[in-house]
Design an enzyme around this catalytic site. Structure first.
Site, PDB file in Angstrom:
ATOM      1  CE1 TYR A 155      -4.147   1.267  -0.419  1.00 33.40           C
ATOM      2  CE2 TYR A 155      -3.956   2.234   1.759  1.00 33.40           C
ATOM      3  CZ  TYR A 155      -4.639   2.085   0.578  1.00 33.40           C
ATOM      4  OH  TYR A 155      -5.813   2.757   0.386  1.00 33.40           O
ATOM      5  CE  LYS A 162      -7.801   5.617   0.943  1.00 32.27           C
ATOM      6  NZ  LYS A 162      -9.120   6.178   0.576  1.00 32.27           N
TER       7      LYS A 162
END
Length: 256
Positions: A155, A162
């Site tokens: 990620y 995020k």
């Protein structure tokens, strides 16, 4: 009567019918809401086509959340269809998969990182301020995240973006709370969306959920996440803001 009966909802960032945004628009309509959806650029044509698959075909607005002119014109676009909004859904994120994801954290170039942070985190603030004149007391803004409290395989810089989104939601909750506007996020487990397909190695996360989520996890079912978003848009959480609701089969609560 549904829990969004009579409410006007904008779902920003609907591309494919496999997206969380599309599922949210569908559930919101089923619960009585008048829904508007948005996208921009080459994806706008796709959004207009898949809009026909919703129970009621909604208006499709052109909105690039990084374009100041689009943001400035959003209020007028919305008012062409409804006289205000009761809820806004931020279903928007992007990070260049060729430079920022799949184990490229140490090599991620700043220009691409800056784009990811602007599109995936700063845009929550941009969308909130652009829609603020349309929102009254009791309104709700809901965004979508993927748990940014830990580092995940593959990620990389999207995890950082995020984390920015999650922090941004708390500051928005602080600053919009006096206006009676709630701001919350839903943290979903890994789902087979267009965004997920762009992440090299994302299947490693999917396998982890299969092994450890106590309720189990169906990575092809966006409905539980959409239902959580709709619940937060409703009047059933009148005193909840700055919160992250996990819809992940209980994975987040488990140890090794």
């Amino acid at each position: 009567m549904g829990i969004l009966e009579g409410k006007r909802i904008l779902v920003a960032g609907v591309t494919m019918d496999s997206s969380i945004g599309f599922a949210t628009a569908k559930v919101a309509q089923e619960q009585g809401a008048t829904v508007l959806i948005s996208n921009f650029g080459r994806a706008l044509g796709i959004t207009r086509r898949i809009a026909k698959r919703l129970p009621v075909e909604p208006p499709v607005l052109e909105l690039d959340v990084t374009d100041p002119e689009h943001l400035a014109g959003l209020e007028a676009q919305v008012r062409e269809h409804v006289d205000g909004l009761d809820g806004v859904v931020h279903s928007i994120a992007y990070g260049n998969p060729e430079t920022l994801l799949g184990g490229r954290f140490l090599d991620g170039p700043w220009d691409d990182v800056a784009q990811a942070v602007q599109v995936s985190a700063y845009s929550l603030k941009s969308l909130a301020t652009a829609t603020r004149p349309l929102l009254d007391r009791g309104s709700s803004i809901v965004g979508l995240t993927f748990d940014a409290t830990v580092a995940w395989p593959a990620y990389d810089w999207m995890g950082v973006a995020k984390a920015g989104l999650e922090s941004c939601s708390r500051y928005l909750a602080r600053d919009l709370g006096p206006d009676g506007i709630r701001v919350n996020l839903v943290s979903a487990g890994p789902l087979k969306t267009l965004a997920a397909k762009a992440i090299p190695g994302f299947e490693r996360l999917e396998q982890t959920w299969e092994d450890r989520a106590p309720l189990g996890w169906d990575n092809a079912d966006q409905d539980p996440t959409a239902r959580a978003v709709v619940a937060l848009l409703s009047d059933f959480f009148p005193a909840t803001t700055g919160e992250i609701v996990h819809v992940d089969g209980g994975f987040h609560a488990m140890g090794a």
